[in-house]
Design a protein around this motif. Structure first.
Motif, PDB file in Angstrom:
ATOM      1  N   THR A  51       0.815  -1.206   0.000  1.00 37.73           N
ATOM      2  CA  THR A  51       0.000   0.000   0.000  1.00 37.73           C
ATOM      3  C   THR A  51       0.854   1.264   0.000  1.00 37.73           C
ATOM      4  N   MET A  52       0.383   2.265  -0.707  1.00 35.31           N
ATOM      5  CA  MET A  52       1.023   3.577  -0.718  1.00 35.31           C
ATOM      6  C   MET A  52      -0.048   4.590  -0.374  1.00 35.31           C
ATOM      7  N   ALA A  53      -0.423   4.649   0.868  1.00 33.45           N
ATOM      8  CA  ALA A  53      -1.477   5.565   1.291  1.00 33.45           C
ATOM      9  C   ALA A  53      -1.052   6.241   2.590  1.00 33.45           C
ATOM     10  N   CYS A  54      -1.569   7.423   2.801  1.00 31.60           N
ATOM     11  CA  CYS A  54      -1.130   8.214   3.945  1.00 31.60           C
ATOM     12  C   CYS A  54      -1.389   7.531   5.285  1.00 31.60           C
ATOM     13  N   TYR A  55      -2.320   6.600   5.344  1.00 30.51           N
ATOM     14  CA  TYR A  55      -2.589   5.905   6.603  1.00 30.51           C
ATOM     15  C   TYR A  55      -1.629   4.734   6.842  1.00 30.51           C
ATOM     16  N   ALA A  56      -0.745   4.442   5.902  1.00 27.15           N
ATOM     17  CA  ALA A  56       0.110   3.251   5.999  1.00 27.15           C
ATOM     18  C   ALA A  56       1.469   3.560   6.615  1.00 27.15           C
ATOM     19  N   ASN A  57       1.511   4.479   7.543  1.00 32.35           N
ATOM     20  CA  ASN A  57       2.798   4.870   8.109  1.00 32.35           C
ATOM     21  C   ASN A  57       3.077   4.235   9.473  1.00 32.35           C
ATOM     22  N   VAL A  58       2.416   3.130   9.767  1.00 30.09           N
ATOM     23  CA  VAL A  58       2.678   2.420  11.021  1.00 30.09           C
ATOM     24  C   VAL A  58       3.658   1.293  10.717  1.00 30.09           C
ATOM     25  N   ALA A  99      15.306  -5.610  15.956  1.00 29.08           N
ATOM     26  CA  ALA A  99      14.995  -5.413  17.379  1.00 29.08           C
ATOM     27  C   ALA A  99      15.309  -3.980  17.804  1.00 29.08           C
ATOM     28  N   GLU A 100      16.418  -3.439  17.335  1.00 31.04           N
ATOM     29  CA  GLU A 100      16.790  -2.055  17.649  1.00 31.04           C
ATOM     30  C   GLU A 100      15.703  -1.087  17.167  1.00 31.04           C
ATOM     31  N   HIS A 101      15.133  -1.391  16.008  1.00 32.82           N
ATOM     32  CA  HIS A 101      14.104  -0.517  15.451  1.00 32.82           C
ATOM     33  C   HIS A 101      12.719  -0.777  16.041  1.00 32.82           C
ATOM     34  N   CYS A 102      12.625  -1.677  16.988  1.00 36.89           N
ATOM     35  CA  CYS A 102      11.369  -1.883  17.724  1.00 36.89           C
ATOM     36  C   CYS A 102      11.265  -0.943  18.916  1.00 36.89           C
ATOM     37  N   ARG A 103      12.324  -0.229  19.226  1.00 37.27           N
ATOM     38  CA  ARG A 103      12.281   0.731  20.333  1.00 37.27           C
ATOM     39  C   ARG A 103      11.392   1.918  19.940  1.00 37.27           C
ATOM     40  N   ARG A 104      10.697   2.486  20.907  1.00 40.06           N
ATOM     41  CA  ARG A 104       9.744   3.566  20.661  1.00 40.06           C
ATOM     42  C   ARG A 104      10.337   4.726  19.857  1.00 40.06           C
ATOM     43  N   ALA A 106      12.707   4.813  17.656  1.00 39.63           N
ATOM     44  CA  ALA A 106      12.910   4.393  16.266  1.00 39.63           C
ATOM     45  C   ALA A 106      11.576   4.221  15.548  1.00 39.63           C
ATOM     46  N   VAL A 107      10.591   3.663  16.238  1.00 49.08           N
ATOM     47  CA  VAL A 107       9.260   3.491  15.643  1.00 49.08           C
ATOM     48  C   VAL A 107       8.654   4.856  15.323  1.00 49.08           C
ATOM     49  N   ASP A 108       8.785   5.803  16.248  1.00 50.65           N
ATOM     50  CA  ASP A 108       8.253   7.148  16.010  1.00 50.65           C
ATOM     51  C   ASP A 108       8.946   7.816  14.821  1.00 50.65           C
ATOM     52  N   THR A 110      10.434   6.326  12.275  1.00 50.11           N
ATOM     53  CA  THR A 110      10.008   5.634  11.055  1.00 50.11           C
ATOM     54  C   THR A 110       8.609   6.077  10.652  1.00 50.11           C
ATOM     55  N   SER A 111       7.712   6.207  11.629  1.00 53.52           N
ATOM     56  CA  SER A 111       6.346   6.661  11.328  1.00 53.52           C
ATOM     57  C   SER A 111       6.343   8.051  10.711  1.00 53.52           C
ATOM     58  N   ARG A 112       7.152   8.945  11.269  1.00 51.34           N
ATOM     59  CA  ARG A 112       7.223  10.310  10.721  1.00 51.34           C
ATOM     60  C   ARG A 112       7.769  10.287   9.290  1.00 51.34           C
ATOM     61  N   ALA A 113       8.828   9.501   9.066  1.00 51.24           N
ATOM     62  CA  ALA A 113       9.427   9.435   7.730  1.00 51.24           C
ATOM     63  C   ALA A 113       8.452   8.838   6.720  1.00 51.24           C
ATOM     64  N   LEU A 114       7.776   7.760   7.089  1.00 52.53           N
ATOM     65  CA  LEU A 114       6.791   7.156   6.189  1.00 52.53           C
ATOM     66  C   LEU A 114       5.634   8.113   5.927  1.00 52.53           C
ATOM     67  N   GLY A 115       5.197   8.809   6.960  1.00 51.48           N
ATOM     68  CA  GLY A 115       4.118   9.777   6.799  1.00 51.48           C
ATOM     69  C   GLY A 115       4.482  10.869   5.808  1.00 51.48           C
ATOM     70  N   ALA A 116       5.727  11.355   5.882  1.00 54.49           N
ATOM     71  CA  ALA A 116       6.178  12.392   4.950  1.00 54.49           C
ATOM     72  C   ALA A 116       6.222  11.853   3.519  1.00 54.49           C
ATOM     73  N   LEU A 117       6.679  10.627   3.354  1.00 61.52           N
ATOM     74  CA  LEU A 117       6.741  10.033   2.015  1.00 61.52           C
ATOM     75  C   LEU A 117       5.353   9.771   1.435  1.00 61.52           C
ATOM     76  N   LEU A 118       4.440   9.366   2.299  1.00 60.95           N
ATOM     77  CA  LEU A 118       3.127   8.943   1.836  1.00 60.95           C
ATOM     78  C   LEU A 118       2.085  10.056   1.797  1.00 60.95           C
ATOM     79  N   ALA A 119       2.441  11.241   2.285  1.00 59.35           N
ATOM     80  CA  ALA A 119       1.470  12.328   2.392  1.00 59.35           C
ATOM     81  C   ALA A 119       0.825  12.672   1.051  1.00 59.35           C
TER      82      ALA A 119
END
Length: 135
Positions: A51-58, A99-104, A106-108, A110-119
């Motif tokens: 999916t390439m949609a703005c809601y897919a940033n999780v 595992a390193e990227h499962c830390r809060r 890193a997750v935050d 990644t979510s911001r970066a994906l959100g910017a790409l998918l906006a």
């Protein structure tokens, strides 16, 4: 007049169809290959896994996943069922990075970066839909 060059695109999902349409726009004759009919229930992109949609940033990795991981790996029919063999040692660097990227933090990030790409992702489909005659 020279014959149009030909191209083959493998995969009839959204990316494959987009590539095929772009190649047609620049004058190529295109053959689109997919294991199934394009648009069929089992075809590429079915279920919109890519999916390439703005809601897919999780992100897939998250703090809760690490707590669930041992039980998931122990379940032979679970979503992370793997074969226990020598290859697992080679996967260790990837697993540690995951595992390193499962830390809060890193997750935050990644979510911001994906959100910017998918906006603007949904608006990005417009040209493809127009060329394909989809309303």
């Amino acid at each position: 007049m020279a014959a149009a060059k030909s191209s083959i695109v493998v995969g009839g999902g959204f990316v494959g169809v987009s590539c095929a349409l772009h190649l047609q726009r620049i004058g190529r004759r295109v053959t689109l290959l997919d294991r199934f009919d394009v648009g069929a229930a089992a075809a590429a992109s079915y279920g919109n896994a890519g999916t390439m949609a703005c809601y897919a940033n999780v992100p897939t990795n998250n703090p809760g996943l690490l707590r669930k991981l041992p039980a998931m790996l122990a379940d032979a029919d679970g979503p992370l069922s793997i074969a226990w063999d020598a290859h697992l040692v080679k996967m260790a660097p990837w697993a540690l990075l995951f595992a390193e990227h499962c830390r809060r933090p890193a997750v935050d990030a990644t979510s911001r970066a994906l959100g910017a790409l998918l906006a603007r992702a949904e608006a990005g489909y417009d040209g493809v839909w127009r060329q394909a005659g989809v309303d």
